[in-house]
Design an enzyme around this catalytic site. Structure first.
Site, PDB file in Angstrom:
ATOM      1  N   LEU A   1     -24.846  14.953   0.309  1.00 38.60           N
ATOM      2  CA  LEU A   1     -23.653  15.502   0.939  1.00 38.60           C
ATOM      3  C   LEU A   1     -22.878  16.431   0.020  1.00 38.60           C
ATOM      4  O   LEU A   1     -22.214  17.358   0.471  1.00 38.60           O
ATOM      5  CB  LEU A   1     -22.737  14.364   1.403  1.00 38.60           C
TER       6      LEU A   1
ATOM      7  N   ASP B   1      -6.096  14.515  -8.609  1.00 34.81           N
ATOM      8  CA  ASP B   1      -7.118  15.525  -8.336  1.00 34.81           C
ATOM      9  C   ASP B   1      -7.061  15.981  -6.877  1.00 34.81           C
ATOM     10  O   ASP B   1      -8.095  16.123  -6.218  1.00 34.81           O
ATOM     11  CB  ASP B   1      -8.505  14.983  -8.680  1.00 34.81           C
TER      12      ASP B   1
END
Length: 276
Positions: A29, A146
């Protein structure tokens, strides 16, 4: 006696590998600096999962294991519709894996690369979901550290999911500009984090502002071509010019304040988004 430190060399894996005799890898993915994520079949429970092979180049095996456990524990502290769910952490042939819910759709980064800037109404809706996710993250005592388009999943059913807690820290931890702190993307890093100062929830709000700017303008507000120049721009420069933001501009500008004490809080951001 000399202590030998065992370095972690990630196994090269491919489709059809069976992890821990249970998770059959199907499709890659995505990949990043700290891991590779696969779609897999859980052959024990008969369901699809996403499974992340944790990769920290040059690190000892025990450090990789600790990183995987830290990420899983961070996500486990947050039970929220807009935050990815973790099912398990497993080890197989020296590799460490985090088993998560599978998500449909694509990341915001992929959507921007394919389609360009998102419509303002979509950005406002996405922003509301992300702010709600960050409220839950901060209430759990964490700083995500993040927030960026690559870590925002836009699911087919309209769900918006904040992912990848690989460098999340407790609110009261002090972060410096170590290799771990630099694992995020400079273009979405807060000025205080770029300077190596301690960070808190306000740092995530700056990263949210940079992410929303990218969503509506199609590029990072501080991208300067190379990591060092980008970090300098984050700390010192004004964001790039607004073109498409419309009524979202003052909200994004307030999130991108250099001084964290001048940034909108989660509550203020929600209020502004609901009245814009």
């Amino acid at each position: 006696m000399t202590t030998v430190e065992v370095r972690s060399v990630p196994t090269v894996v491919g489709p059809d590998r069976l992890v821990t005799g249970r998770y059959r890898l199907r499709t890659l993915l995505g990949r990043g600096g700290m891991g590779r994520v696969w779609l897999a079949d859980d052959e024990l429970l008969g369901r699809r999962v996403a499974i992340k092979q944790v990769v920290l180049p040059g690190r000892a095996s025990e450090q990789v294991r600790a990183s995987a456990l830290a990420e899983a524990r961070a996500v486990a502290r947050v039970d929220h519709h807009n935050v990815v769910k973790v099912y398990d952490v497993v080890e197989d042939a020296g590799d460490h894996w985090i088993v998560m819910e599978p998500l449909t759709g694509r990341t915001m980064a992929d959507a921007l690369a394919s389609d360009g800037p998102l419509p303002a109404a979509d950005v406002q809706r996405i922003a509301l979901h992300l702010v709600d996710a960050l409220r839950a993250v901060h209430q759990a005592g964490l700083v995500h550290s993040d927030v960026k388009p690559a870590n925002v999943q836009l699911c087919d059913d309209g769900r918006v999911v904040l992912m990848d807690f690989g460098i999340a820290t407790a609110v009261d931890d002090e972060q410096t500009l170590s290799s771990e702190a630099m694992a995020g993307s400079p273009a979405y890093m807060s000025p205080e984090r770029a300077r190596g100062d301690a960070v808190g929830p306000a740092s995530d709000l700056f990263s949210l502002g940079a992410t929303l700017f990218a969503a509506i303008e199609g590029k990072s507000p501080f991208g300067a071509g190379d990591p060092f120049s980008t970090l300098v721009a984050v700390v010192e420069a004004r964001p790039a010019a607004f073109v498409n933001a419309g009524p979202l501009r003052p909200i994004i500008e307030a999130l991108l304040a250099k001084d964290p004490t001048n940034r909108l809080t989660v509550a203020q951001t929600l209020s502004a988004l609901n009245t814009s």
